[in-house]
Design a protein around this motif. Structure first.
Motif, PDB file in Angstrom:
ATOM      1  N   GLN A  18      -1.146   2.996  91.182  1.00  0.00           N
ATOM      2  CA  GLN A  18      -2.558   3.232  91.415  1.00  0.00           C
ATOM      3  C   GLN A  18      -2.782   4.473  92.262  1.00  0.00           C
ATOM      4  O   GLN A  18      -3.694   5.248  92.037  1.00  0.00           O
ATOM      5  CB  GLN A  18      -3.182   2.022  92.115  1.00  0.00           C
ATOM      6  CG  GLN A  18      -3.348   0.818  91.204  1.00  0.00           C
ATOM      7  CD  GLN A  18      -3.948  -0.318  91.983  1.00  0.00           C
ATOM      8  OE1 GLN A  18      -3.261  -0.959  92.765  1.00  0.00           O
ATOM      9  NE2 GLN A  18      -5.210  -0.549  91.769  1.00  0.00           N
ATOM     10  N   GLY A  51      -7.575  -0.269  99.611  1.00  0.00           N
ATOM     11  CA  GLY A  51      -8.559  -0.541  98.569  1.00  0.00           C
ATOM     12  C   GLY A  51      -9.913  -0.048  99.009  1.00  0.00           C
ATOM     13  O   GLY A  51     -10.064   0.576 100.069  1.00  0.00           O
ATOM     14  N   ASP A 163     -14.200 -12.370  93.215  1.00  0.00           N
ATOM     15  CA  ASP A 163     -13.120 -11.469  92.816  1.00  0.00           C
ATOM     16  C   ASP A 163     -11.831 -12.250  92.600  1.00  0.00           C
ATOM     17  O   ASP A 163     -10.754 -11.820  92.986  1.00  0.00           O
ATOM     18  CB  ASP A 163     -12.907 -10.372  93.859  1.00  0.00           C
ATOM     19  CG  ASP A 163     -12.075  -9.207  93.308  1.00  0.00           C
ATOM     20  OD1 ASP A 163     -12.037  -9.042  92.072  1.00  0.00           O
ATOM     21  OD2 ASP A 163     -11.467  -8.480  94.110  1.00  0.00           O
ATOM     22  N   LYS A 165      -8.674 -13.353  90.814  1.00  0.00           N
ATOM     23  CA  LYS A 165      -7.769 -12.750  89.833  1.00  0.00           C
ATOM     24  C   LYS A 165      -6.349 -13.099  90.239  1.00  0.00           C
ATOM     25  O   LYS A 165      -6.095 -13.497  91.392  1.00  0.00           O
ATOM     26  CB  LYS A 165      -7.952 -11.240  89.781  1.00  0.00           C
ATOM     27  CG  LYS A 165      -7.760 -10.526  91.126  1.00  0.00           C
ATOM     28  CD  LYS A 165      -8.147  -9.068  91.040  1.00  0.00           C
ATOM     29  CE  LYS A 165      -8.054  -8.387  92.410  1.00  0.00           C
ATOM     30  NZ  LYS A 165      -8.502  -6.988  92.363  1.00  0.00           N
ATOM     31  N   THR A 206      -7.437  -3.007  84.508  1.00  0.00           N
ATOM     32  CA  THR A 206      -7.181  -4.382  84.910  1.00  0.00           C
ATOM     33  C   THR A 206      -7.028  -4.513  86.408  1.00  0.00           C
ATOM     34  O   THR A 206      -7.055  -5.603  86.936  1.00  0.00           O
ATOM     35  CB  THR A 206      -5.900  -4.909  84.249  1.00  0.00           C
ATOM     36  OG1 THR A 206      -4.779  -4.180  84.736  1.00  0.00           O
ATOM     37  CG2 THR A 206      -5.986  -4.819  82.748  1.00  0.00           C
ATOM     38  N   MET A 207      -6.824  -3.417  87.096  1.00  0.00           N
ATOM     39  CA  MET A 207      -6.730  -3.444  88.554  1.00  0.00           C
ATOM     40  C   MET A 207      -7.809  -2.560  89.148  1.00  0.00           C
ATOM     41  O   MET A 207      -7.599  -1.869  90.137  1.00  0.00           O
ATOM     42  CB  MET A 207      -5.340  -2.963  89.002  1.00  0.00           C
ATOM     43  CG  MET A 207      -4.223  -3.911  88.631  1.00  0.00           C
ATOM     44  SD  MET A 207      -4.361  -5.500  89.452  1.00  0.00           S
ATOM     45  CE  MET A 207      -4.043  -5.003  91.139  1.00  0.00           C
ATOM     46  N   SER A 208      -8.976  -2.523  88.523  1.00  0.00           N
ATOM     47  CA  SER A 208     -10.061  -1.677  88.989  1.00  0.00           C
ATOM     48  C   SER A 208     -10.497  -2.101  90.371  1.00  0.00           C
ATOM     49  O   SER A 208     -10.284  -3.227  90.793  1.00  0.00           O
ATOM     50  CB  SER A 208     -11.238  -1.750  88.011  1.00  0.00           C
ATOM     51  OG  SER A 208     -11.704  -3.073  87.907  1.00  0.00           O
ATOM     52  N   THR A 210     -12.328  -3.313  93.786  1.00  0.00           N
ATOM     53  CA  THR A 210     -13.124  -4.504  94.042  1.00  0.00           C
ATOM     54  C   THR A 210     -14.607  -4.221  93.901  1.00  0.00           C
ATOM     55  O   THR A 210     -15.369  -5.044  93.431  1.00  0.00           O
ATOM     56  CB  THR A 210     -12.816  -5.029  95.451  1.00  0.00           C
ATOM     57  OG1 THR A 210     -11.470  -5.429  95.492  1.00  0.00           O
ATOM     58  CG2 THR A 210     -13.688  -6.204  95.798  1.00  0.00           C
ATOM     59  N   THR A 212     -17.338  -1.535  92.270  1.00  0.00           N
ATOM     60  CA  THR A 212     -17.547  -0.388  91.393  1.00  0.00           C
ATOM     61  C   THR A 212     -19.028  -0.193  91.170  1.00  0.00           C
ATOM     62  O   THR A 212     -19.837  -1.088  91.429  1.00  0.00           O
ATOM     63  CB  THR A 212     -16.859  -0.589  90.031  1.00  0.00           C
ATOM     64  OG1 THR A 212     -17.504  -1.639  89.342  1.00  0.00           O
ATOM     65  CG2 THR A 212     -15.393  -0.911  90.175  1.00  0.00           C
ATOM     66  N   THR A 225     -13.347  -7.494  89.937  1.00  0.00           N
ATOM     67  CA  THR A 225     -12.403  -6.702  89.177  1.00  0.00           C
ATOM     68  C   THR A 225     -12.757  -6.845  87.715  1.00  0.00           C
ATOM     69  O   THR A 225     -12.935  -7.959  87.219  1.00  0.00           O
ATOM     70  CB  THR A 225     -10.975  -7.177  89.458  1.00  0.00           C
ATOM     71  OG1 THR A 225     -10.722  -7.043  90.861  1.00  0.00           O
ATOM     72  CG2 THR A 225      -9.963  -6.351  88.680  1.00  0.00           C
ATOM     73  N   SER A 247     -14.147 -16.667  86.122  1.00  0.00           N
ATOM     74  CA  SER A 247     -12.901 -16.010  86.524  1.00  0.00           C
ATOM     75  C   SER A 247     -11.743 -16.996  86.551  1.00  0.00           C
ATOM     76  O   SER A 247     -10.612 -16.660  86.169  1.00  0.00           O
ATOM     77  CB  SER A 247     -13.076 -15.365  87.905  1.00  0.00           C
ATOM     78  OG  SER A 247     -14.139 -14.439  87.903  1.00  0.00           O
ATOM     79  N   THR A 268     -12.493   1.154  82.297  1.00  0.00           N
ATOM     80  CA  THR A 268     -13.230   0.048  82.908  1.00  0.00           C
ATOM     81  C   THR A 268     -14.489  -0.266  82.116  1.00  0.00           C
ATOM     82  O   THR A 268     -14.849  -1.434  81.926  1.00  0.00           O
ATOM     83  CB  THR A 268     -13.596   0.411  84.357  1.00  0.00           C
ATOM     84  OG1 THR A 268     -12.408   0.612  85.091  1.00  0.00           O
ATOM     85  CG2 THR A 268     -14.420  -0.691  85.003  1.00  0.00           C
TER      86      THR A 268
END
Length: 949
Positions: A18, A51, A163, A165, A206-208, A210, A212, A225, A247, A268
């Motif tokens: 990342q 993050g 969130d 996941k 898939t790891m966008s 927390t 956005t 995510t 989720s 995304t």
């Protein structure tokens, strides 16, 4: 708020990828910390990741000697308004005390930025595990059920994760699942109007990040995510707890298939589009309850989606629990191999051929064994609850014990396990009673007033209910009938999948307790005992739904029906059996004594014995030393000893009696005691000589003495009502002169259950009241303080002031020598722990509070000459140095002051010595059986059939 964990190699690789693929979009950064930087008592030892919500570091807690995670929040959260709001939300999320939720330990600051102190959880993430391929169904369901329990606990407190996941789920080596990163929903409110925040990670959707922001949508921030967002989140719409359910469904689908449900798209934005529209191939999942659960969770219409994650937990439980077999069908006999007990064969009634397990004769002689639990194991000294049990199929033994001096907890041991595997039940510290489910796959247990359900194989317990008073009896019968009882409670029925308790019986006449419930075969009737202020208890029956009571036997305790058609019960230390029809509720014939050395404890209200029988005919019990039933440790004959600072023990009070509540005078030359004699409790004073304590009260109703003032001329104590201990808790505060004379009442309109201590610097007394509002009886225990002054030779009390928040259960208050702090016991974490809270709040602020113990604690005591607080944890006395800086109180590194207390009450002298009440064996009596050994009888049903016709 967020919780972080130690990354595995796979997680670190992902983070490195990342970092190299980061876009040129502006990233909001927190202040960078170097290794060796100190934040309060924490020293940074490494980095864990970064993050959108800050950077995370591994750190060492220099005071408690443990590793933690530090999260430094970024610039956009450091203005005064947002910081205050963030602090309030941190407090909300910190209240999520649950074994499956990563904990917040505290909140620090560096350079004006808030720093979260988080639990550091070792082990791989669920993402690491899924990367290896699909999980076996049993493993996936076990993990999913623990995730559901964590979400359920959060949702009950109004906290939505938003969130969830696999990367936010940790799998500890002991099988416990920890859900991390709770609190994002609360953070959302703080940044909802910040349209400048834009974080993208299209190279790895898939790891966008927390948080956005969809470009130019004008909707606002999207939280979560991308691959695990709910459709309403992806659309930028308001989301509630049902977003977590979506989720959860995505995570469960990935565990079962080993591949992502969403996340193979190129950006995304494409992932969000798939979340909103892409079809879901439910046929990938085998037909059955899991597929139907996924259909309910992954319903894009939020109005028809599964509404409560608790429903998912119930479905998951049914997915792995086998069907319940009717209890009246007796399984074929088998021989239980007990590898850790066979060396202790005590007696065989006839030759080997007659009891060998391969024979099929209808009657076999009993095989008697002593079962050794281990050198470092000590069973709970009293048996007021069912704390020794066999599972219905006889394969597991459950018991309450202290291991290595730790607080008493619940342990489950497989009898046929050659590896001798023992499961410690999480959250069971302070357990008062327990029971197996009818199928033996689950247990129910009680901690003070809280009722929990858990799997026999471990994992986090589910809190089922809160009962209005301390419960020490519980059973789980056919039809998921869970019953609890306690002093002045009657029988309460608890729903097996959580819910408020429902009263089943009401106390009548002079009855004080209904106890020992047992659901009879067919699930239509319940056996129980009814007791009053005498030692006579009747065995009765009542319909499961309530109704008319029927007398079964005029005296006895612990009624248990066995499949041979007999009723077992205890009378004194003897186990009897009598023929019994569970449908007609009729006994026939005469009772026959079978075992004469079952340990039975008499509390002054009701006697309880420790025995259990499995459906295959195995009996386990605790042996008594013979004679009459014992009494709880605090009511047994005892002396008082000094334990000096080197650990040496010296006699303090040589004369033996039933002592408890020891309180040393300020100068350490005298000792107040409650003495329990045949008629009831009274107060006595001892002057540290060889003479016996001098009695101060003579009403057999006085308990809990404390000293008043510096000169030791006065004392305070509680005077109970006419029923004495049988009507406890609750009494009226009295004062008296230690030189003798009549006592006088104080605070007559307050029902007090515990006196803390008196601080002569402030003339303030701390005590515990049973009610939230005076003159309005309740079972909630709150701490109050009140000023006490002497006027014209009389002690006068001011107006009591509440110290405890109304919703908390807080007891055992001790005011510090400087009068600024109160140490106390609270159960708000789910078990007994010691806390320190400021007696008063600074202007415009809140009272400072700090948790002191981390492994259970009770009976706090302040040193009068050192900056030190002591408390008891199990059999150990722990000493914690502390420092006071302004309005904060900071504990140092705890040390063990006494390794094994060996007593039932203690107090601290100014010179560091400890006075401890030590039980002694009665003169000429037998030595008690070892605390780490129980008796087992195999083929017990054959013995019952042979002897009880």
């Amino acid at each position: 708020m967020t919780r972080y964990c130690a990354p595995t190699q796979a997680t670190q690789a992902t983070q490195a990828t990342q970092a190299t693929q980061a876009t040129q979009q502006p990233i909001i950064r927190a202040v960078a910390l170097q290794i060796g930087t100190r934040v309060g008592p924490f020293e940074v030892t490494g980095t864990l990741g970064a993050g959108g919500m800050g950077e995370v570091y591994r750190a060492r807690d220099s005071k408690l000697g443990r590793d933690v995670a530090l999260k430094v929040l970024p610039d956009h959260l450091v203005d005064s308004d947002r910081l205050a709001r963030f602090t309030r939300e941190a407090q909300v999320v910190a209240s999520l005390s649950h074994p499956n939720i990563g904990a917040i330990h505290g909140l620090e600051q560096i350079d004006g930025r808030p720093v979260l102190v988080l639990e550091l959880v070792e082990g791989p993430t669920l993402a690491d595990r899924i990367a290896q391929g699909p999980l076996p169904q049993d493993d996936a369901v076990s993990i999913a059920r623990q995730i559901a329990e964590a979400l359920e606990a959060a949702h009950e407190q109004g906290v939505v994760h938003r969130d969830l996941k696999p990367a936010n789920v940790k799998l500890r080596p002991d099988g416990l699942v920890k859900v991390l990163d709770f609190g994002l929903a609360k953070l959302a409110d703080q940044v909802q109007d910040d349209r400048s925040l834009r974080l993208e990670a299209d190279q790895n959707p898939t790891m966008s990040p927390t948080i956005t922001s969809p470009a130019m949508t004008g909707v606002g921030l999207i939280l979560g995510t991308a691959a695990y967002m709910s459709p309403e989140q992806a659309a930028g719409k308001p989301a509630d707890k049902r977003a977590d359910i979506w989720s959860f469904g995505v995570v469960l689908w990935e565990m079962l298939t080993g591949r992502r449900l969403f996340g193979d798209a190129e950006s995304t934005s494409h992932v969000l589009a798939d979340v909103l529209r892409a079809p879901i191939d439910f046929e990938t999942i085998p037909a059955g309850p899991l597929r139907e659960l996924l259909r309910r969770c992954l319903d894009r219409n939020v109005k028809t989606r599964l509404r409560d994650i608790g429903e998912a937990r119930v479905i998951l439980g049914r997915a792995i629990d086998p069907p319940v077999v009717a209890r009246d069908v007796v399984a074929p006999r088998r021989s239980v191999v007990v590898p850790w007990a066979v060396a202790a064969l005590l007696a065989v009634a006839i030759g080997v051929e007659d009891w060998a397990p391969w024979r099929s004769e209808p009657e076999r002689a009993p095989v008697r064994l002593d079962v050794f639990l281990g050198n470092n194991v000590a069973l709970t000294p009293d048996t007021l609850g069912r704390t020794l049990l066999l599972s219905p199929d006889g394969t597991r033994l459950m018991y309450v014990a202290s291991v290595g001096g730790a607080p008493h907890r619940l342990y489950i041991r497989r009898l046929e396990d050659l590896n001798d595997r023992i499961v410690e039940v999480p959250g069971s510290e302070g357990v008062t009673a327990a029971a197996f489910s009818p199928d033996g796959r689950s247990i129910v247990f009680v901690v003070v007033t809280r009722v929990y359900r858990a799997s026999v194989d471990g994992g986090a317990p589910l809190r089922l209910a809160e009962v209005p008073s301390v419960a020490n009896q519980v059973t789980w019968g056919e039809g998921d009938v869970i019953l609890v009882s306690g002093i002045r409670l009657g029988l309460l029925r608890i729903p097996a999948n959580s819910g408020p308790p429902v009263p089943l019986t009401e106390l009548a006449g002079n009855e004080l307790i209904h106890a020992g419930p047992e659901v009879l075969p067919g699930g239509k009737s319940i056996l129980f005992i009814a007791g009053g202020p005498t030692d006579v208890t009747t065995i009765e029956a009542i319909p499961v739904g309530g109704g008319m009571r029927k007398l079964i036997l005029p005296n006895g305790i612990v009624p248990r029906y066995i499949p041979t058609g007999h009723l077992l019960y205890l009378l004194k230390n003897t186990l009897f059996a009598i023929r019994f029809n569970p449908q007609t509720l009729q006994t026939t014939g005469d009772p026959v004594p079978l075992v004469t050395d079952v340990k039975t404890t008499y509390s002054g209200l009701v006697a309880v014995g420790g025995f259990s029988v499995s459906d295959d005919g195995t009996l386990v019990y605790r042996r008594s030393a013979g004679g009459e039933p014992s009494v709880p440790a605090q009511q047994a004959s005892s002396t008082v000893e000094w334990i000096d600072t080197s650990g040496k023990r010296l006699p303090l009070v040589r004369a033996a009696a039933g002592y408890f509540d020891p309180r040393l005078s300020p100068d350490g030359t005298r000792l107040l005691l409650t003495t329990l004699r045949g008629s009831g409790p009274d107060i006595a004073v001892h002057d540290n000589s060889d003479s016996a304590p001098r009695q101060l009260t003579f009403d057999a109703l006085s308990v809990d003495p404390v000293w008043i003032g510096r000169d030791g001329r006065h004392l305070l104590f509680l005077k109970l009502g006419p029923g004495g201990l049988s009507q406890f808790p609750g009494g009226v505060l009295h004062w008296a002169r230690t030189a003798g004379g009549d006592s006088q009442p104080v605070l007559t309109d307050v029902r007090i259950v515990d006196i803390g201590n008196f601080n002569p610097e402030t003339n303030r007394l701390a005590f515990v009241a049973l009610d939230g509002a005076f003159n309005k009886p309740s079972t909630v225990r709150n701490i109050y303080t009140v000023t006490m002054t002497e006027e014209n030779g009389q002690l006068k009390a001011g107006k009591p002031e509440r110290f405890s928040p109304p919703q908390f259960f807080e007891i055992a208050p001790e005011i510090s020598p400087d009068g600024r702090w109160i140490a106390f016991l609270s159960t708000k974490s789910g078990r007994d722990e010691i806390y320190v809270r400021a007696l008063s709040a600074p202007p415009g602020g809140v009272r400072f509070e700090r948790q002191v113990s981390t492994n259970g604690g009770r009976n706090p005591r302040w040193s009068r000459v050192k900056s030190e607080l002591l408390y008891q944890s199990g059999e150990q006395i722990i000493a914690v140095p502390f420092a006071v800086e302004g309005d904060t109180w900071e504990p140092g590194t705890p040390v063990v002051r006494v390794e094994k207390l060996g007593g039932v009450g203690w107090d601290l002298a100014a010179d560091g010595r400890i006075a401890v009440v030590t039980p002694v064996a009665p003169a000429g009596g037998k030595a008690p059986p070892p605390e780490n050994t129980i008796a087992m009888v195999q083929n017990f049903f054959d013995e019952v059939r042979r002897r009880v016709k």
